[in-house]
Design a protein around this motif. Structure first.
Motif, PDB file in Angstrom:
ATOM      1  N   VAL A  88       0.844  -1.201   0.000  1.00  0.00           N
ATOM      2  CA  VAL A  88       0.000   0.000   0.000  1.00  0.00           C
ATOM      3  C   VAL A  88       0.878   1.249   0.000  1.00  0.00           C
ATOM      4  O   VAL A  88       0.592   2.219  -0.710  1.00  0.00           O
ATOM      5  CB  VAL A  88      -0.974  -0.006   1.192  1.00  0.00           C
ATOM      6  CG1 VAL A  88      -1.791   1.281   1.221  1.00  0.00           C
ATOM      7  CG2 VAL A  88      -1.898  -1.223   1.124  1.00  0.00           C
ATOM      8  N   VAL A 104      -4.250   8.369   2.453  1.00  0.00           N
ATOM      9  CA  VAL A 104      -4.732   7.059   2.883  1.00  0.00           C
ATOM     10  C   VAL A 104      -4.905   7.010   4.399  1.00  0.00           C
ATOM     11  O   VAL A 104      -4.048   7.504   5.144  1.00  0.00           O
ATOM     12  CB  VAL A 104      -3.760   5.951   2.424  1.00  0.00           C
ATOM     13  CG1 VAL A 104      -4.118   4.601   3.040  1.00  0.00           C
ATOM     14  CG2 VAL A 104      -3.753   5.851   0.894  1.00  0.00           C
ATOM     15  N   ALA A 106      -5.421   4.200   7.381  1.00  0.00           N
ATOM     16  CA  ALA A 106      -5.283   2.778   7.676  1.00  0.00           C
ATOM     17  C   ALA A 106      -5.678   2.506   9.119  1.00  0.00           C
ATOM     18  O   ALA A 106      -5.223   3.211  10.035  1.00  0.00           O
ATOM     19  CB  ALA A 106      -3.846   2.317   7.424  1.00  0.00           C
ATOM     20  N   TYR A 121      -7.953  -0.214   4.691  1.00  0.00           N
ATOM     21  CA  TYR A 121      -7.392   0.998   4.095  1.00  0.00           C
ATOM     22  C   TYR A 121      -8.492   1.753   3.342  1.00  0.00           C
ATOM     23  O   TYR A 121      -9.301   1.143   2.619  1.00  0.00           O
ATOM     24  CB  TYR A 121      -6.284   0.656   3.096  1.00  0.00           C
ATOM     25  CG  TYR A 121      -5.161  -0.185   3.650  1.00  0.00           C
ATOM     26  CD1 TYR A 121      -4.065   0.398   4.288  1.00  0.00           C
ATOM     27  CD2 TYR A 121      -5.188  -1.572   3.521  1.00  0.00           C
ATOM     28  CE1 TYR A 121      -3.030  -0.386   4.785  1.00  0.00           C
ATOM     29  CE2 TYR A 121      -4.155  -2.357   4.010  1.00  0.00           C
ATOM     30  CZ  TYR A 121      -3.079  -1.770   4.643  1.00  0.00           C
ATOM     31  OH  TYR A 121      -2.054  -2.547   5.127  1.00  0.00           O
ATOM     32  N   GLU A 190      -2.033   6.239   9.994  1.00  0.00           N
ATOM     33  CA  GLU A 190      -2.279   4.854  10.398  1.00  0.00           C
ATOM     34  C   GLU A 190      -2.628   4.831  11.873  1.00  0.00           C
ATOM     35  O   GLU A 190      -1.972   5.477  12.691  1.00  0.00           O
ATOM     36  CB  GLU A 190      -1.039   3.997  10.141  1.00  0.00           C
ATOM     37  CG  GLU A 190      -1.151   2.567  10.633  1.00  0.00           C
ATOM     38  CD  GLU A 190       0.115   1.759  10.388  1.00  0.00           C
ATOM     39  OE1 GLU A 190       0.344   0.772  11.117  1.00  0.00           O
ATOM     40  OE2 GLU A 190       0.881   2.120   9.469  1.00  0.00           O
TER      41      GLU A 190
END
Length: 309
Positions: A88, A104, A106, A121, A190
């Motif tokens: 990713v 992104v 996550a 994701y 994340e």
């Protein structure tokens, strides 16, 4: 040209979607796979929630589904998007090299069982509006994030013992219930959620893991709205995993020991109500407590909801 750009945009997303250890399938039929459930299957705070406590279907997601990883490693998996070699992260970097700016999100659910992780994701392809809850979350400190990041969990299919334990729809402010670590880069954030940061949670996951090949679980992530101007709530994104086979998990090797950081345990009220369940495994007919019997770390909204279950 716009059509060509749109096709290229969709292509890299499709590549990430199909690149995990388990396939991306339809929500109606995704054995040993993942899918995106309807946002309307989750109830969120409506525009006048603070006065009437009315919830509404979640509707469209703010983020696009990007992918799912079902993986295990020699140690707890964390900060996966800091690994330049992760699929990713590589996809993000390739898009950036083309002049695009995807962002992104996550959500890494670290299972306290043989270092498995289930990672969802999502991606935003447009600039996040200044001052929005997403913008505040990205710019805020960990205290703000811990007080706002919400998980809604539905057990769409599963054995009685699991469905009874979790309830019809469980709601949790993640940072109040579990230890969360936030890692942010220029094109990603994340959230590593340590489900094993509670002794009770760890015991429950070990119990539920025995049924994982029969479970279909829907998980939605959102930033809680706490003022009138922030309402109605909007779902960031959601994912479904179904009937996962532990043996199908991909193997993940960390780059170095620098990512193997210990996390502090904290009380986890979200799971406290399950302790009675563990003590009554031999009597499946005896009802287990629902989440309103926790130690109070769920705020009033969740307690009221659970009392209806």
């Amino acid at each position: 040209m716009a059509s060509s750009n749109g096709e290229a945009e969709q292509q890299w997303i499709d590549n990430v979607k199909s690149g995990g250890a388990v396939p991306c399938l339809t929500p109606e039929n995704c054995p040993n796979g993942w899918a995106t459930p309807s946002g309307d299957s989750f109830m969120v705070r409506g525009p006048e929630y603070l006065t009437n406590k009315v919830k509404i279907p979640g509707g469209e997601y703010l983020l696009k589904p990007l992918g799912f990883d079902w993986i295990k490693g020699p140690a707890k998996i964390c900060e996966i998007l800091k690994d330049d070699n992760h699929r990713v992260r590589k996809a993000i970097d390739e898009e950036v090299s083309r002049g695009n700016q995807p962002f992104v999100w996550a959500f890494n659910l670290q299972l306290p069982k043989d270092n498995y992780s289930a990672i969802f994701y999502f991606v935003s392809l447009e600039a996040i509006p200044e001052g929005s809850l997403m913008d505040q979350f990205l710019k805020g400190d960990d205290a703000f994030r811990n007080s706002r990041l919400k998980l809604i969990a539905n057990i769409a299919k599963g054995p009685w013992i699991v469905r009874t334990a979790v309830g019809e729809q469980a709601i949790c402010i993640l940072g109040r219930a579990l230890s969360c670590k936030y890692t942010q880069g220029s094109n990603f954030i994340e959230v590593d959620v340590d489900i094993g940061s509670s002794i009770v949670a760890k015991a429950i996951v070990h119990l539920a893991f025995g049924y994982i090949t029969t479970l279909t679980v829907d998980l939605a992530f959102l930033i809680e709205s706490q003022t009138e101007s922030e309402l109605p709530e909007r779902l960031l994104g959601a994912g479904r995993f179904s009937e996962l086979n532990p043996g199908s998990a991909g193997l993940f090797e960390k780059r170095s020991e620098e990512h193997q950081e210990s996390t502090q345990s904290r009380p986890v009220g979200f799971w406290q109500g399950f302790s009675h369940l563990l003590n009554n495994q031999g009597n499946p007919r005896e009802p287990s407590p629902t989440l309103q019997n926790t130690n109070g770390s769920l705020h009033k909204e969740e307690a009221n909801e659970n009392s209806k279950w």
